[in-house]
Design a protein around this motif. Structure first.
Motif, short mmCIF file in Angstrom:
data_model
loop_
_atom_site.label_atom_id
_atom_site.label_comp_id
_atom_site.label_asym_id
_atom_site.label_seq_id
_atom_site.Cartn_x
_atom_site.Cartn_y
_atom_site.Cartn_z
N ALA A 237 0.83 -1.21 0.00
CA ALA A 237 0.00 0.00 0.00
C ALA A 237 0.86 1.26 0.00
CB ALA A 237 -0.93 0.01 1.20
N LEU B 148 3.55 1.96 -1.71
CA LEU B 148 3.90 2.40 -3.06
C LEU B 148 2.75 3.17 -3.70
CD1 LEU B 148 5.84 2.40 -5.46
CD2 LEU B 148 4.81 0.24 -6.16
N TRP B 149 1.53 2.66 -3.53
CA TRP B 149 0.37 3.34 -4.11
C TRP B 149 0.12 4.68 -3.42
CZ3 TRP B 149 -1.12 1.68 -8.58
CH2 TRP B 149 -0.96 0.33 -8.91
N ALA B 150 0.23 4.71 -2.09
CA ALA B 150 0.01 5.96 -1.36
C ALA B 150 1.08 6.99 -1.70
CB ALA B 150 -0.01 5.68 0.15
N SER C 101 2.75 7.17 -4.46
CA SER C 101 2.49 7.62 -5.83
C SER C 101 1.38 8.68 -5.85
CB SER C 101 2.08 6.45 -6.71
OG SER C 101 3.10 5.50 -6.79
N GLY C 102 0.32 8.46 -5.08
CA GLY C 102 -0.78 9.43 -5.04
C GLY C 102 -0.38 10.75 -4.44
N LEU D 210 -5.07 6.57 -7.19
CA LEU D 210 -3.91 5.93 -6.59
C LEU D 210 -4.07 5.79 -5.07
CD1 LEU D 210 -1.07 7.69 -8.60
CD2 LEU D 210 -1.78 5.30 -8.80
N VAL E 264 -6.54 2.96 -4.45
CA VAL E 264 -5.87 1.68 -4.63
C VAL E 264 -5.02 1.37 -3.39
CG1 VAL E 264 -4.13 0.45 -5.99
CG2 VAL E 264 -5.93 1.75 -7.14
N ALA E 265 -4.39 2.38 -2.81
CA ALA E 265 -3.59 2.17 -1.60
C ALA E 265 -4.47 1.67 -0.45
CB ALA E 265 -2.89 3.47 -1.20
N ALA F 9 -5.27 -1.92 -1.20
CA ALA F 9 -4.08 -2.74 -1.02
C ALA F 9 -3.81 -2.96 0.46
CB ALA F 9 -2.87 -2.09 -1.70
#
Length: 128
Positions: free
Chosen positions: A47, A49-51, A53-54, A105, A108-109, A112
């Motif tokens: 999670a 990586l997604w957070a 990225s956002g 993003l 998605v985090a 995830a």
């Protein structure tokens, strides 16, 4: 070449300061979130990586908007007058797509993180 009067420059400076203050909270929040995510990278799992990225996208977009304001208002002089029309188009359209992408993003985090936590909560399937 238009000559700006002192009062016009003052009004332009005040307008840019107001726009920057509006962006400042988003910049601070995104920066703090990125620092927190990096410090807890291993604990958060996929999670993170997604957070990152956002929030990173939001931070980059905020920085780009501030830079655009400085360049577009002529605070640094008339450095790039021929680039202003297409810069205005890009900075007008880009946030329309990049802000929703940042929210996707972050969503998605969340999913995830939920998937990781629910799989960790399940008992191990093995012979009993």
């Amino acid at each position: 070449v238009p000559v700006l009067t002192k009062s016009c420059r003052s009004a332009q400076s005040q307008h840019m300061i107001n726009l920057f203050v509006n962006q400042l909270l988003i910049l601070i929040l995104s920066l703090v979130a990125c620092v927190v995510i990096v410090t807890r990278w291993k604990k958060l799992g996929p999670a993170s990586l997604w957070a990152f990225s956002g929030f990173g996208l939001t931070l980059l977009l905020g920085i780009a908007q501030v830079v655009f304001m400085v360049l577009n208002t002529g605070m640094l002089g008339d450095l790039i007058p021929t680039m202003r029309p297409w810069m205005s188009k890009i900075m007008g359209i880009a946030p329309l797509f990049l802000h929703p992408l940042a929210y996707v993003l972050l969503l998605v985090a969340i999913f995830a993180a939920r998937t990781t936590s629910t799989s960790a909560d399940l008992p191990a399937a093995g012979p009993q």
